[in-house]
Write an enzyme that holds these catalytic residues in place. Structure first.
Site, PDB file in Angstrom:
ATOM      1  N   LEU A  56     -11.887   6.473  20.582  1.00  0.00           N
ATOM      2  CA  LEU A  56     -12.085   7.912  20.723  1.00  0.00           C
ATOM      3  C   LEU A  56     -12.155   8.294  22.194  1.00  0.00           C
ATOM      4  O   LEU A  56     -12.735   7.551  22.995  1.00  0.00           O
ATOM      5  CB  LEU A  56     -13.391   8.323  20.034  1.00  0.00           C
ATOM      6  CG  LEU A  56     -13.354   8.290  18.505  1.00  0.00           C
ATOM      7  CD1 LEU A  56     -14.711   8.714  17.969  1.00  0.00           C
ATOM      8  CD2 LEU A  56     -12.267   9.188  17.974  1.00  0.00           C
ATOM      9  N   PRO A  57     -11.580   9.444  22.551  1.00  0.00           N
ATOM     10  CA  PRO A  57     -11.635   9.910  23.949  1.00  0.00           C
ATOM     11  C   PRO A  57     -13.016  10.459  24.287  1.00  0.00           C
ATOM     12  O   PRO A  57     -13.150  11.613  24.658  1.00  0.00           O
ATOM     13  CB  PRO A  57     -10.555  10.991  23.983  1.00  0.00           C
ATOM     14  CG  PRO A  57     -10.498  11.522  22.585  1.00  0.00           C
ATOM     15  CD  PRO A  57     -10.836  10.373  21.688  1.00  0.00           C
ATOM     16  N   CYS A  58     -14.035   9.630  24.111  1.00  0.00           N
ATOM     17  CA  CYS A  58     -15.399  10.102  24.348  1.00  0.00           C
ATOM     18  C   CYS A  58     -15.615  10.408  25.827  1.00  0.00           C
ATOM     19  O   CYS A  58     -16.590  11.034  26.201  1.00  0.00           O
ATOM     20  CB  CYS A  58     -16.401   9.068  23.862  1.00  0.00           C
ATOM     21  SG  CYS A  58     -15.954   7.382  24.293  1.00  0.00           S
ATOM     22  N   HIS A  59     -14.669   9.996  26.677  1.00  0.00           N
ATOM     23  CA  HIS A  59     -14.808  10.295  28.102  1.00  0.00           C
ATOM     24  C   HIS A  59     -14.496  11.764  28.379  1.00  0.00           C
ATOM     25  O   HIS A  59     -14.720  12.254  29.474  1.00  0.00           O
ATOM     26  CB  HIS A  59     -13.886   9.390  28.907  1.00  0.00           C
ATOM     27  CG  HIS A  59     -12.443   9.536  28.553  1.00  0.00           C
ATOM     28  ND1 HIS A  59     -11.849   8.820  27.524  1.00  0.00           N
ATOM     29  CD2 HIS A  59     -11.481  10.328  29.062  1.00  0.00           C
ATOM     30  CE1 HIS A  59     -10.572   9.179  27.449  1.00  0.00           C
ATOM     31  NE2 HIS A  59     -10.320  10.088  28.365  1.00  0.00           N
TER      32      HIS A  59
END
Length: 118
Positions: A56-59
């Site tokens: 997931l692009p949790c950044h």
DNA sequence: GCCTTGACGGCAA
DNA sequence: GTTGCCGCCAAGG
């Protein structure tokens, strides 16, 4: 069969997975899109336990002022900063993104059924 | 079993 | 404009 009621973490993961490339969102917006505007902290708690297998692009999730509050969870804020910079996300400071131009609201995505049923 | 902390946010003083 | 407190919910010590 069980209706597979989407849990809170599942909803968070779905929203994060829909964050467009080159855009960021905030914990508060995610929480609000889930019908829990006061549970922004829970979003951060969920993301902390996000399995890396989900990719997931949790950044792309920052706090309400665009600060990389969760940078240290990537090992170092520089790592998160480099990931965002790789997506041409504008920075106001070394560890603060410019939400004025890249902020993405989950409620603005028609693909997301963020409507909470009564 | 109680207290503190935590990837936050909004509001009051 | 800045600082501080409360709310929210769960996990860890």
């Amino acid at each position: 069969m069980s209706p597979a009621i989407p849990t809170f973490p599942d909803r968070v993961y779905r929203v994060v997975a829909h964050i467009p490339h080159g855009r960021v969102t905030t914990y508060g917006l995610i929480a609000r899109s889930l019908g829990a505007p006061r549970s922004a902290r829970m979003v951060g708690w969920v993301l902390r336990r996000t399995p890396p297998e989900m990719n997931l692009p949790c950044h792309r999730v920052v706090n309400r002022i665009g600060l990389l509050s969760g940078g240290w969870h990537f090992g170092h804020p520089d790592i998160m900063r480099d990931l965002l910079r790789d997506e041409s996300i504008p920075f106001r400071d070394d560890y603060q993104v410019d939400l004025s131009t890249c902020l993405w609201n989950p409620a603005d995505d028609p693909d997301l059924d963020s409507r909470h049923v009564p």
